[in-house]
Motif scaffolding. Structure first.
Motif, PDB file in Angstrom:
ATOM      1  N   MET A   1       0.852  -1.168   0.000  1.00  0.00           N
ATOM      2  CA  MET A   1       0.000   0.000   0.000  1.00  0.00           C
ATOM      3  C   MET A   1       0.899   1.233   0.000  1.00  0.00           C
ATOM      4  SD  MET A   1      -2.646   1.291   2.982  1.00  0.00           S
ATOM      5  CE  MET A   1      -3.603  -0.173   2.863  1.00  0.00           C
ATOM      6  N   LYS A   2       0.655   2.143  -0.903  1.00  0.00           N
ATOM      7  CA  LYS A   2       1.429   3.366  -0.988  1.00  0.00           C
ATOM      8  C   LYS A   2       0.706   4.449  -0.184  1.00  0.00           C
ATOM      9  CE  LYS A   2       3.540   6.353  -4.380  1.00  0.00           C
ATOM     10  NZ  LYS A   2       3.728   6.598  -5.814  1.00  0.00           N
ATOM     11  N   PRO A   3       1.375   5.092   0.775  1.00  0.00           N
ATOM     12  CA  PRO A   3       0.693   6.102   1.588  1.00  0.00           C
ATOM     13  C   PRO A   3       0.358   7.351   0.795  1.00  0.00           C
ATOM     14  CG  PRO A   3       3.012   5.985   2.181  1.00  0.00           C
ATOM     15  CD  PRO A   3       2.765   4.913   1.179  1.00  0.00           C
ATOM     16  N   VAL A   4      -0.693   8.038   1.216  1.00  0.00           N
ATOM     17  CA  VAL A   4      -1.096   9.316   0.651  1.00  0.00           C
ATOM     18  C   VAL A   4      -0.563  10.403   1.571  1.00  0.00           C
ATOM     19  CG1 VAL A   4      -3.060  10.761   0.042  1.00  0.00           C
ATOM     20  CG2 VAL A   4      -3.186   8.292  -0.320  1.00  0.00           C
ATOM     21  N   TYR A   5       0.076  11.417   0.998  1.00  0.00           N
ATOM     22  CA  TYR A   5       0.665  12.495   1.790  1.00  0.00           C
ATOM     23  C   TYR A   5      -0.268  13.696   1.821  1.00  0.00           C
ATOM     24  CZ  TYR A   5       4.890   9.805   1.648  1.00  0.00           C
ATOM     25  OH  TYR A   5       5.794   8.793   1.797  1.00  0.00           O
ATOM     26  N   HIS A   6      -0.357  14.311   2.996  1.00  0.00           N
ATOM     27  CA  HIS A   6      -1.159  15.504   3.199  1.00  0.00           C
ATOM     28  C   HIS A   6      -0.321  16.487   4.009  1.00  0.00           C
ATOM     29  CE1 HIS A   6      -4.688  12.963   2.289  1.00  0.00           C
ATOM     30  NE2 HIS A   6      -4.109  12.075   3.069  1.00  0.00           N
ATOM     31  N   TYR A   7      -0.611  17.757   3.869  1.00  0.00           N
ATOM     32  CA  TYR A   7       0.103  18.769   4.646  1.00  0.00           C
ATOM     33  C   TYR A   7      -0.938  19.655   5.310  1.00  0.00           C
ATOM     34  CZ  TYR A   7       3.758  16.860   1.853  1.00  0.00           C
ATOM     35  OH  TYR A   7       4.618  15.972   1.271  1.00  0.00           O
ATOM     36  N   ALA A   8      -1.065  19.516   6.594  1.00  0.00           N
ATOM     37  CA  ALA A   8      -2.080  20.244   7.349  1.00  0.00           C
ATOM     38  C   ALA A   8      -1.603  20.375   8.790  1.00  0.00           C
ATOM     39  CB  ALA A   8      -3.410  19.489   7.307  1.00  0.00           C
ATOM     40  N   THR A   9      -2.320  21.147   9.570  1.00  0.00           N
ATOM     41  CA  THR A   9      -1.985  21.230  10.980  1.00  0.00           C
ATOM     42  C   THR A   9      -2.300  19.891  11.635  1.00  0.00           C
ATOM     43  OG1 THR A   9      -4.178  21.971  11.658  1.00  0.00           O
ATOM     44  CG2 THR A   9      -2.587  23.690  11.025  1.00  0.00           C
ATOM     45  N   VAL A  10      -1.726  19.660  12.776  1.00  0.00           N
ATOM     46  CA  VAL A  10      -1.950  18.404  13.489  1.00  0.00           C
ATOM     47  C   VAL A  10      -3.432  18.214  13.793  1.00  0.00           C
ATOM     48  CG1 VAL A  10      -1.454  17.139  15.616  1.00  0.00           C
ATOM     49  CG2 VAL A  10       0.392  18.337  14.418  1.00  0.00           C
ATOM     50  N   LEU A  11      -4.083  19.250  14.288  1.00  0.00           N
ATOM     51  CA  LEU A  11      -5.501  19.152  14.629  1.00  0.00           C
ATOM     52  C   LEU A  11      -6.337  18.831  13.391  1.00  0.00           C
ATOM     53  CD1 LEU A  11      -7.766  19.330  16.679  1.00  0.00           C
ATOM     54  CD2 LEU A  11      -7.827  21.796  16.292  1.00  0.00           C
ATOM     55  N   LYS A  12      -6.073  19.505  12.290  1.00  0.00           N
ATOM     56  CA  LYS A  12      -6.813  19.264  11.054  1.00  0.00           C
ATOM     57  C   LYS A  12      -6.560  17.840  10.547  1.00  0.00           C
ATOM     58  CE  LYS A  12      -9.450  20.755   7.761  1.00  0.00           C
ATOM     59  NZ  LYS A  12     -10.872  20.908   8.013  1.00  0.00           N
ATOM     60  N   ALA A  13      -5.318  17.381  10.665  1.00  0.00           N
ATOM     61  CA  ALA A  13      -4.979  16.020  10.243  1.00  0.00           C
ATOM     62  C   ALA A  13      -5.785  14.992  11.025  1.00  0.00           C
ATOM     63  CB  ALA A  13      -3.479  15.781  10.429  1.00  0.00           C
ATOM     64  N   ILE A  14      -5.848  15.161  12.334  1.00  0.00           N
ATOM     65  CA  ILE A  14      -6.597  14.227  13.180  1.00  0.00           C
ATOM     66  C   ILE A  14      -8.074  14.254  12.817  1.00  0.00           C
ATOM     67  CG2 ILE A  14      -7.340  13.762  15.556  1.00  0.00           C
ATOM     68  CD1 ILE A  14      -4.473  14.682  16.400  1.00  0.00           C
ATOM     69  N   GLU A  15      -8.628  15.448  12.608  1.00  0.00           N
ATOM     70  CA  GLU A  15     -10.042  15.558  12.224  1.00  0.00           C
ATOM     71  C   GLU A  15     -10.305  14.843  10.903  1.00  0.00           C
ATOM     72  OE1 GLU A  15     -10.759  19.755  12.059  1.00  0.00           O
ATOM     73  OE2 GLU A  15     -10.915  19.954  14.240  1.00  0.00           O
ATOM     74  N   GLN A  16      -9.430  15.053   9.905  1.00  0.00           N
ATOM     75  CA  GLN A  16      -9.625  14.424   8.604  1.00  0.00           C
ATOM     76  C   GLN A  16      -9.512  12.902   8.689  1.00  0.00           C
ATOM     77  OE1 GLN A  16      -6.875  16.368   5.931  1.00  0.00           O
ATOM     78  NE2 GLN A  16      -8.085  18.250   5.882  1.00  0.00           N
ATOM     79  N   LEU A  17      -8.566  12.415   9.474  1.00  0.00           N
ATOM     80  CA  LEU A  17      -8.432  10.968   9.618  1.00  0.00           C
ATOM     81  C   LEU A  17      -9.640  10.371  10.347  1.00  0.00           C
ATOM     82  CD1 LEU A  17      -4.630  10.619  10.339  1.00  0.00           C
ATOM     83  CD2 LEU A  17      -5.880   9.670   8.391  1.00  0.00           C
ATOM     84  N   ARG A  18     -10.133  11.046  11.369  1.00  0.00           N
ATOM     85  CA  ARG A  18     -11.328  10.552  12.082  1.00  0.00           C
ATOM     86  C   ARG A  18     -12.498  10.434  11.105  1.00  0.00           C
ATOM     87  NH1 ARG A  18      -8.939   8.638  16.251  1.00  0.00           N
ATOM     88  NH2 ARG A  18      -8.267  10.020  17.905  1.00  0.00           N
TER      89      ARG A  18
END
Length: 105
Positions: A1-18
């Protein structure tokens, strides 16, 4: 599986993953990832999303948020700071995280 890269703040990253169903919290422990009472060795999970954040003025503000999927189907999040400061027992896990983070092809 190839990971997808994102660039965001930590809080935004956690929200998007949730929102994507990554509901569990992973932690580093010795040479494995731990989620609740489950332990996962380096070969038992894949990194599917990586959010990387580096502070503009202080390299110590570096953080990486990983979306992790275990082979048993558990989807969760691991947040790390400067991987160089982690416990030496976690080396194989950190190596896998760093290789995934640095591979952007």
């Amino acid at each position: 599986m190839k990971p997808v890269y994102h660039y965001a703040t930590v809080l935004k990253a956690i929200e998007q993953l949730r929102e994507k169903g990554f509901t569990e919290d992973f932690n580093l422990h010795e040479n494995c990832l731990v989620c609740n009472t489950d332990k996962f060795q380096v070969e038992e999970f894949e990194i599917s999303h990586i959010y990387y954040y580096e502070g503009d003025s202080n390299p110590g503000d570096e953080a990486t948020v990983y979306g992790i999927e275990s082979k048993s189907g558990i989807k969760g999040i691991l947040v790390t700071g400067d991987e160089q400061d982690t416990d030496p027992m976690s080396k194989s896990i950190i190596d896998k995280l760093l290789v995934s983070r640095n591979r952007r092809d």
